[in-house]
Scaffold this active site. Structure first.
Site, mmCIF file in Angstrom:
data_model
loop_
_atom_site.group_PDB
_atom_site.id
_atom_site.type_symbol
_atom_site.label_atom_id
_atom_site.label_comp_id
_atom_site.label_asym_id
_atom_site.label_seq_id
_atom_site.Cartn_x
_atom_site.Cartn_y
_atom_site.Cartn_z
ATOM 1 N N SER A 14 0.835 -1.214 0.000
ATOM 2 C CA SER A 14 0.000 0.000 0.000
ATOM 3 C C SER A 14 0.871 1.266 0.000
ATOM 4 C CB SER A 14 -0.979 0.002 1.177
ATOM 5 O OG SER A 14 -0.311 0.141 2.403
ATOM 6 N N HIS A 48 8.847 2.989 8.942
ATOM 7 C CA HIS A 48 8.709 2.100 10.091
ATOM 8 C C HIS A 48 7.496 2.539 10.910
ATOM 9 C CE1 HIS A 48 10.003 -0.749 13.135
ATOM 10 N NE2 HIS A 48 9.716 0.173 14.046
ATOM 11 N N THR A 95 20.652 2.997 7.747
ATOM 12 C CA THR A 95 22.062 2.796 8.086
ATOM 13 C C THR A 95 22.215 1.375 8.600
ATOM 14 O OG1 THR A 95 21.733 3.578 10.334
ATOM 15 C CG2 THR A 95 22.367 5.231 8.692
ATOM 16 N N LEU A 101 19.717 -1.471 12.609
ATOM 17 C CA LEU A 101 18.347 -1.798 12.221
ATOM 18 C C LEU A 101 17.361 -0.769 12.779
ATOM 19 C CD1 LEU A 101 16.411 -3.920 10.913
ATOM 20 C CD2 LEU A 101 16.225 -4.926 13.188
HETATM 21 C C1 GAR Z 1 3.939 -0.759 6.803
HETATM 22 O O1 GAR Z 1 3.113 -0.513 7.906
HETATM 23 C C2 GAR Z 1 5.379 -0.476 7.174
HETATM 24 O O2 GAR Z 1 5.529 0.572 8.079
HETATM 25 C C3 GAR Z 1 5.788 -1.785 7.779
HETATM 26 O O3 GAR Z 1 5.163 -2.766 6.977
HETATM 27 C C4 GAR Z 1 3.938 -2.243 6.464
HETATM 28 C C5 GAR Z 1 3.900 -2.506 4.977
HETATM 29 O O4 GAR Z 1 2.640 -2.191 4.458
HETATM 30 N N1 GAR Z 1 7.197 -1.928 7.771
HETATM 31 C C6 GAR Z 1 7.888 -2.548 8.725
HETATM 32 O O5 GAR Z 1 7.360 -3.055 9.691
HETATM 33 C C7 GAR Z 1 9.380 -2.571 8.517
HETATM 34 N N2 GAR Z 1 10.042 -3.162 9.636
HETATM 35 P P1 GAR Z 1 2.425 -2.108 2.880
HETATM 36 O O6 GAR Z 1 3.008 -3.373 2.266
HETATM 37 O O7 GAR Z 1 0.944 -2.052 2.711
HETATM 38 O O8 GAR Z 1 3.124 -0.873 2.366
#
Ligand code: GAR
Length: 210
Positions: free
Chosen positions: A13, A109, A141, A144
């Site tokens: 998304s 994040h 960077t 993590l």
């Molecule tokens: C998002 O909420 C993003 O912040 C998270 O995964 C989701 C992906 O949603 N990312 C992490 O947790 C990274 N560690 P999407 O596939 O619908 O864009």
């Protein structure tokens, strides 16, 4: 016009929000390719629908993180990207990969970093009784979820919230701030300096050593 490669693992998304922001003229860039480490995810369908080349590199096909990352670098660099966008990419990246794209890789994040690096961020914010939660776009960077911040969206946690309702509102906020950060980067307004500070329009946004 900047060339962008977007890395996904799922529904995409955030990828869609960036596709839409390019189509509307908000972002001066083009997505050269979308790379997923999983087949069959909906994000790949979004790329296909937008006419964007799709690459699948399955991490299970490699015997180490380093070999997987090397295969990704080789595939990505055929598109000579200016910017790598991690959009729900759920693999930890090797130091070599991160260094290779230093200063030109963004991640989103779902927390107000430096709080709640890693997984299950919504439940952790609720369990801690926080008044606010949110999402963060940052330069990647070697630490993590630890790179310097580009933009954050804070949200008030409501008494009625659970992890699902929070996730929904945060997703919505992500779809606003990620295209904005990509817009700034593509307009040469947002940069990671050699000293490690983030600059927006030449002003220090995030000092070195965050
Ligand atoms: C998002 O909420 C993003 O912040 C998270 O995964 C989701 C992906 O949603 N990312 C992490 O947790 C990274 N560690 P999407 O596939 O619908 O864009």
């Amino acid at each position: 016009e900047k060339s962008i490669v977007v890395l996904i693992s799922g529904s995409g998304s955030n990828l869609q929000a960036i596709i839409d922001a390019i189509a509307s003229g908000q972002i001066n860039g083009r997505i050269a390719a979308v790379l997923s480490n999983k087949t069959g995810v909906f994000g790949l369908e979004r790329a296909r629908a937008a006419g964007i080349p799709q690459i699948v590199i399955n991490h299970n096909d490699y015997d180490s993180r380093e070999h997987f990352d090397t295969a990704m670098i080789e595939a990505i660099d055929t598109y000579t990207p200016d910017l790598i966008v991690l959009a729900g990419f759920m693999r930890i990246l090797s130091a070599e990969f991160v260094r290779h794209y230093q200063g030109r890789m963004l991640n989103i994040h779902p927390s107000l970093l430096p709080k709640y690096k890693g997984l299950h961020t919504h439940q952790r914010a609720l369990d801690a009784g926080d008044a606010q939660h949110g999402c963060t776009v940052h330069f990647v960077t070697e630490e993590l979820d630890g790179g310097p911040l580009a933009i954050q969206a804070p949200l008030d946690i409501l008494p009625t919230d659970n992890a699902d309702s929070l996730q929904q509102r945060i997703h919505h906020a992500e779809h606003n701030i990620y295209p904005l950060a990509v817009e700034w980067f593509c307009a040469d307004r947002l940069a990671l300096s050699v000293s490690g500070s983030v600059q927006l329009d030449g002003s220090i946004l995030q000092p070195e050593g965050y």
